[in-house]
Design a protein around this motif. Structure first.
Motif, PDB file in Angstrom:
ATOM      1  N   TRP A  51      29.089  30.428  47.287  1.00  0.00           N
ATOM      2  CA  TRP A  51      30.238  30.840  46.489  1.00  0.00           C
ATOM      3  C   TRP A  51      30.971  31.985  47.183  1.00  0.00           C
ATOM      4  O   TRP A  51      30.351  32.800  47.874  1.00  0.00           O
ATOM      5  CB  TRP A  51      29.807  31.295  45.096  1.00  0.00           C
ATOM      6  N   GLU A  52      32.266  32.041  46.991  1.00  0.00           N
ATOM      7  CA  GLU A  52      33.079  33.142  47.511  1.00  0.00           C
ATOM      8  C   GLU A  52      33.811  33.808  46.359  1.00  0.00           C
ATOM      9  O   GLU A  52      34.366  33.125  45.495  1.00  0.00           O
ATOM     10  CB  GLU A  52      34.089  32.634  48.543  1.00  0.00           C
ATOM     11  N   THR A  53      33.806  35.144  46.362  1.00  0.00           N
ATOM     12  CA  THR A  53      34.478  35.900  45.306  1.00  0.00           C
ATOM     13  C   THR A  53      35.648  36.677  45.885  1.00  0.00           C
ATOM     14  O   THR A  53      35.508  37.369  46.906  1.00  0.00           O
ATOM     15  CB  THR A  53      33.500  36.872  44.614  1.00  0.00           C
ATOM     16  N   ARG A  54      36.815  36.551  45.253  1.00  0.00           N
ATOM     17  CA  ARG A  54      38.002  37.296  45.634  1.00  0.00           C
ATOM     18  C   ARG A  54      38.505  38.091  44.437  1.00  0.00           C
ATOM     19  O   ARG A  54      38.443  37.611  43.309  1.00  0.00           O
ATOM     20  CB  ARG A  54      39.122  36.357  46.094  1.00  0.00           C
ATOM     21  N   THR A  55      39.036  39.284  44.695  1.00  0.00           N
ATOM     22  CA  THR A  55      39.604  40.111  43.636  1.00  0.00           C
ATOM     23  C   THR A  55      40.992  40.574  44.043  1.00  0.00           C
ATOM     24  O   THR A  55      41.200  41.028  45.182  1.00  0.00           O
ATOM     25  CB  THR A  55      38.720  41.324  43.328  1.00  0.00           C
ATOM     26  N   ASP A  97      47.335  50.177  30.474  1.00  0.00           N
ATOM     27  CA  ASP A  97      48.484  50.552  31.289  1.00  0.00           C
ATOM     28  C   ASP A  97      49.132  49.356  31.982  1.00  0.00           C
ATOM     29  O   ASP A  97      50.047  49.532  32.792  1.00  0.00           O
ATOM     30  CB  ASP A  97      48.070  51.576  32.349  1.00  0.00           C
ATOM     31  N   GLY A  98      48.661  48.144  31.679  1.00  0.00           N
ATOM     32  CA  GLY A  98      49.219  46.960  32.296  1.00  0.00           C
ATOM     33  C   GLY A  98      48.681  46.682  33.692  1.00  0.00           C
ATOM     34  O   GLY A  98      49.254  45.880  34.435  1.00  0.00           O
ATOM     35  N   HIS A  99      47.565  47.307  34.059  1.00  0.00           N
ATOM     36  CA  HIS A  99      46.956  47.053  35.366  1.00  0.00           C
ATOM     37  C   HIS A  99      46.089  45.800  35.279  1.00  0.00           C
ATOM     38  O   HIS A  99      45.218  45.694  34.411  1.00  0.00           O
ATOM     39  CB  HIS A  99      46.097  48.250  35.799  1.00  0.00           C
ATOM     40  N   VAL A 100      46.328  44.850  36.170  1.00  0.00           N
ATOM     41  CA  VAL A 100      45.653  43.555  36.151  1.00  0.00           C
ATOM     42  C   VAL A 100      44.573  43.511  37.232  1.00  0.00           C
ATOM     43  O   VAL A 100      44.818  43.895  38.381  1.00  0.00           O
ATOM     44  CB  VAL A 100      46.651  42.406  36.405  1.00  0.00           C
ATOM     45  N   THR A 101      43.382  43.058  36.839  1.00  0.00           N
ATOM     46  CA  THR A 101      42.310  42.758  37.795  1.00  0.00           C
ATOM     47  C   THR A 101      41.990  41.272  37.661  1.00  0.00           C
ATOM     48  O   THR A 101      41.575  40.813  36.596  1.00  0.00           O
ATOM     49  CB  THR A 101      41.048  43.586  37.518  1.00  0.00           C
ATOM     50  N   PHE A 102      42.211  40.534  38.732  1.00  0.00           N
ATOM     51  CA  PHE A 102      42.022  39.080  38.753  1.00  0.00           C
ATOM     52  C   PHE A 102      40.874  38.790  39.710  1.00  0.00           C
ATOM     53  O   PHE A 102      40.964  39.034  40.910  1.00  0.00           O
ATOM     54  CB  PHE A 102      43.315  38.418  39.238  1.00  0.00           C
ATOM     55  N   THR A 103      39.760  38.285  39.171  1.00  0.00           N
ATOM     56  CA  THR A 103      38.580  37.972  39.976  1.00  0.00           C
ATOM     57  C   THR A 103      38.313  36.478  39.919  1.00  0.00           C
ATOM     58  O   THR A 103      38.205  35.907  38.830  1.00  0.00           O
ATOM     59  CB  THR A 103      37.344  38.732  39.470  1.00  0.00           C
ATOM     60  N   GLU A 104      38.206  35.854  41.088  1.00  0.00           N
ATOM     61  CA  GLU A 104      37.910  34.425  41.177  1.00  0.00           C
ATOM     62  C   GLU A 104      36.635  34.215  41.989  1.00  0.00           C
ATOM     63  O   GLU A 104      36.506  34.715  43.098  1.00  0.00           O
ATOM     64  CB  GLU A 104      39.061  33.668  41.841  1.00  0.00           C
ATOM     65  N   ARG A 105      35.710  33.444  41.427  1.00  0.00           N
ATOM     66  CA  ARG A 105      34.466  33.077  42.109  1.00  0.00           C
ATOM     67  C   ARG A 105      34.490  31.560  42.282  1.00  0.00           C
ATOM     68  O   ARG A 105      34.508  30.825  41.295  1.00  0.00           O
ATOM     69  CB  ARG A 105      33.253  33.508  41.282  1.00  0.00           C
ATOM     70  N   SER A 106      34.498  31.094  43.532  1.00  0.00           N
ATOM     71  CA  SER A 106      34.702  29.677  43.809  1.00  0.00           C
ATOM     72  C   SER A 106      33.558  29.090  44.619  1.00  0.00           C
ATOM     73  O   SER A 106      33.074  29.709  45.577  1.00  0.00           O
ATOM     74  CB  SER A 106      36.009  29.468  44.589  1.00  0.00           C
ATOM     75  N   MET A 107      33.149  27.866  44.244  1.00  0.00           N
ATOM     76  CA  MET A 107      32.157  27.131  45.013  1.00  0.00           C
ATOM     77  C   MET A 107      32.777  26.683  46.332  1.00  0.00           C
ATOM     78  O   MET A 107      33.904  26.192  46.366  1.00  0.00           O
ATOM     79  CB  MET A 107      31.671  25.899  44.228  1.00  0.00           C
ATOM     80  N   MET A 108      32.031  26.859  47.415  1.00  0.00           N
ATOM     81  CA  MET A 108      32.523  26.492  48.732  1.00  0.00           C
ATOM     82  C   MET A 108      31.740  25.294  49.269  1.00  0.00           C
ATOM     83  O   MET A 108      30.524  25.189  49.083  1.00  0.00           O
ATOM     84  CB  MET A 108      32.386  27.673  49.708  1.00  0.00           C
ATOM     85  N   GLY A 160      31.675  19.206  38.203  1.00  0.00           N
ATOM     86  CA  GLY A 160      31.150  20.299  37.400  1.00  0.00           C
ATOM     87  C   GLY A 160      31.987  21.551  37.534  1.00  0.00           C
ATOM     88  O   GLY A 160      33.128  21.529  37.994  1.00  0.00           O
ATOM     89  N   THR A 161      31.393  22.662  37.121  1.00  0.00           N
ATOM     90  CA  THR A 161      32.069  23.947  37.168  1.00  0.00           C
ATOM     91  C   THR A 161      32.101  24.429  38.614  1.00  0.00           C
ATOM     92  O   THR A 161      31.069  24.707  39.198  1.00  0.00           O
ATOM     93  CB  THR A 161      31.348  24.971  36.285  1.00  0.00           C
ATOM     94  N   ARG A 162      33.294  24.540  39.172  1.00  0.00           N
ATOM     95  CA  ARG A 162      33.428  24.942  40.573  1.00  0.00           C
ATOM     96  C   ARG A 162      34.224  26.222  40.770  1.00  0.00           C
ATOM     97  O   ARG A 162      34.307  26.740  41.883  1.00  0.00           O
ATOM     98  CB  ARG A 162      34.065  23.823  41.401  1.00  0.00           C
ATOM     99  N   THR A 163      34.809  26.757  39.698  1.00  0.00           N
ATOM    100  CA  THR A 163      35.546  28.016  39.789  1.00  0.00           C
ATOM    101  C   THR A 163      35.356  28.814  38.507  1.00  0.00           C
ATOM    102  O   THR A 163      35.485  28.268  37.414  1.00  0.00           O
ATOM    103  CB  THR A 163      37.057  27.780  40.006  1.00  0.00           C
ATOM    104  N   ASN A 164      35.036  30.103  38.646  1.00  0.00           N
ATOM    105  CA  ASN A 164      35.045  31.047  37.526  1.00  0.00           C
ATOM    106  C   ASN A 164      36.187  32.025  37.754  1.00  0.00           C
ATOM    107  O   ASN A 164      36.363  32.516  38.861  1.00  0.00           O
ATOM    108  CB  ASN A 164      33.754  31.865  37.438  1.00  0.00           C
ATOM    109  N   THR A 165      36.947  32.317  36.703  1.00  0.00           N
ATOM    110  CA  THR A 165      38.036  33.283  36.813  1.00  0.00           C
ATOM    111  C   THR A 165      37.937  34.311  35.695  1.00  0.00           C
ATOM    112  O   THR A 165      37.748  33.951  34.535  1.00  0.00           O
ATOM    113  CB  THR A 165      39.416  32.596  36.738  1.00  0.00           C
ATOM    114  N   ILE A 166      38.057  35.571  36.054  1.00  0.00           N
ATOM    115  CA  ILE A 166      38.109  36.664  35.087  1.00  0.00           C
ATOM    116  C   ILE A 166      39.435  37.390  35.278  1.00  0.00           C
ATOM    117  O   ILE A 166      39.787  37.771  36.394  1.00  0.00           O
ATOM    118  CB  ILE A 166      36.968  37.680  35.295  1.00  0.00           C
ATOM    119  N   ILE A 167      40.189  37.568  34.196  1.00  0.00           N
ATOM    120  CA  ILE A 167      41.420  38.359  34.237  1.00  0.00           C
ATOM    121  C   ILE A 167      41.303  39.472  33.203  1.00  0.00           C
ATOM    122  O   ILE A 167      41.056  39.207  32.024  1.00  0.00           O
ATOM    123  CB  ILE A 167      42.669  37.511  33.947  1.00  0.00           C
ATOM    124  N   LEU A 168      41.476  40.699  33.651  1.00  0.00           N
ATOM    125  CA  LEU A 168      41.487  41.861  32.771  1.00  0.00           C
ATOM    126  C   LEU A 168      42.841  42.547  32.888  1.00  0.00           C
ATOM    127  O   LEU A 168      43.348  42.748  33.993  1.00  0.00           O
ATOM    128  CB  LEU A 168      40.388  42.861  33.158  1.00  0.00           C
TER     129      LEU A 168
END
Length: 255
Positions: free
Chosen positions: A244-248, A226-237, A214-222
């Motif tokens: 779940w663990e979230t990293r940015t 100005d070209g500033h990137v925010t990468f957020t990953e929410r992963s099933m552990m 199933g769905t085990r990872t969600n990723t958001i990229i903004l």
């Protein structure tokens, strides 16, 4: 090879669209992307900076992605890797396939994503401005869960300039975790035929919840104006729906 969802969405500027190909079970990964940016959808995806296409407070890129995969398939959480730490992605650690990924972005503005396809076919389509969806089919094939997910995504995008970044990310994560089955779906049935029938009811939602898969990872990229990137990953552990663990990660695209 379940019919996972990949939606690659809102582009500004001319682009070549997705190359669809066939992967055997276990050789492909699924993402659900909704993209607003000049790009070429496929593998790899080239993100082009367009100073004249965005305004202050808006985003060049809004991407929301689900990885649907067997829970037992080993992988590493997203981090920077490569010779100069220029690539940010998770890593597949399946024996014999170590080092591949399903979704990644580089500090120089290139983005790559990989999904499965339900039948052998190769197709290129030309796309310009608009909102586009890609599932395990050709671009804009009207699978019901694709259309439903894209609608939810666009509603979040329309509010994006008025929302704090953390609220926008939370709203996009809600979209990715929607478990409402979208049935019946003649488009999937026509494409997948007898192959898809036994699994259709299990995989007809944006977020897949099944024993063992199933769905085990969600990723958001903004990417902002100005070209500033925010990468957020929410992963099933630990193969646990409740853990779940979230990293940015944040960085600015290099010229």
């Amino acid at each position: 090879m379940p019919p996972e969802l990949l939606c690659a969405g809102r582009c500004v500027g001319q682009a070549r669209a997705a190359q669809a190909w066939h992967c055997h079970p276990g050789q492909g990964h699924s993402v659900w992307d909704a993209v607003r940016m000049p790009l070429r959808v496929g593998t790899p995806v080239n993100i082009q900076r367009r100073e004249d296409s965005v305004t202050e407070g808006s985003y060049r890129l809004i991407l929301a992605a689900n990885r649907d995969e067997f829970y037992s398939r080993p992988s590493k959480l997203a981090d920077f890797w490569g010779n100069n730490n220029e690539i940010l992605s998770g890593l597949d650690m399946e024996e014999g396939k170590e080092g591949g990924t399903w979704l990644g972005i580089s500090t120089r503005g290139k983005l790559a994503a990989l999904t499965n396809y339900l039948q052998p076919r190769l197709d290129w389509q030309a796309r310009g401005r608009g909102a586009y969806g890609l599932s395990n089919a050709l671009l804009e094939t009207p699978w019901r869960k694709l259309c439903f997910g894209k609608q939810l995504f666009l509603e979040a995008v329309e509010r994006s300039q008025a929302l704090p970044k953390d609220v926008l990310i939370a709203n996009l994560l809600d979209v990715l975790n929607n478990e409402e089955a979208q049935l019946p779906d003649p488009a999937i049935e026509d494409q997948g035929g007898e192959y898809v029938q036994p699994m259709l009811s299990k995989y007809a939602a944006v977020c897949v919840r099944c024993p063992g898969y199933g769905t085990r990872t969600n990723t958001i990229i903004l990417v902002d104006a100005d070209g500033h990137v925010t990468f957020t990953e929410r992963s099933m552990m630990d193969k646990d729906f409740s853990h779940w663990e979230t990293r940015t990660y944040e960085f600015t695209l290099q010229s």
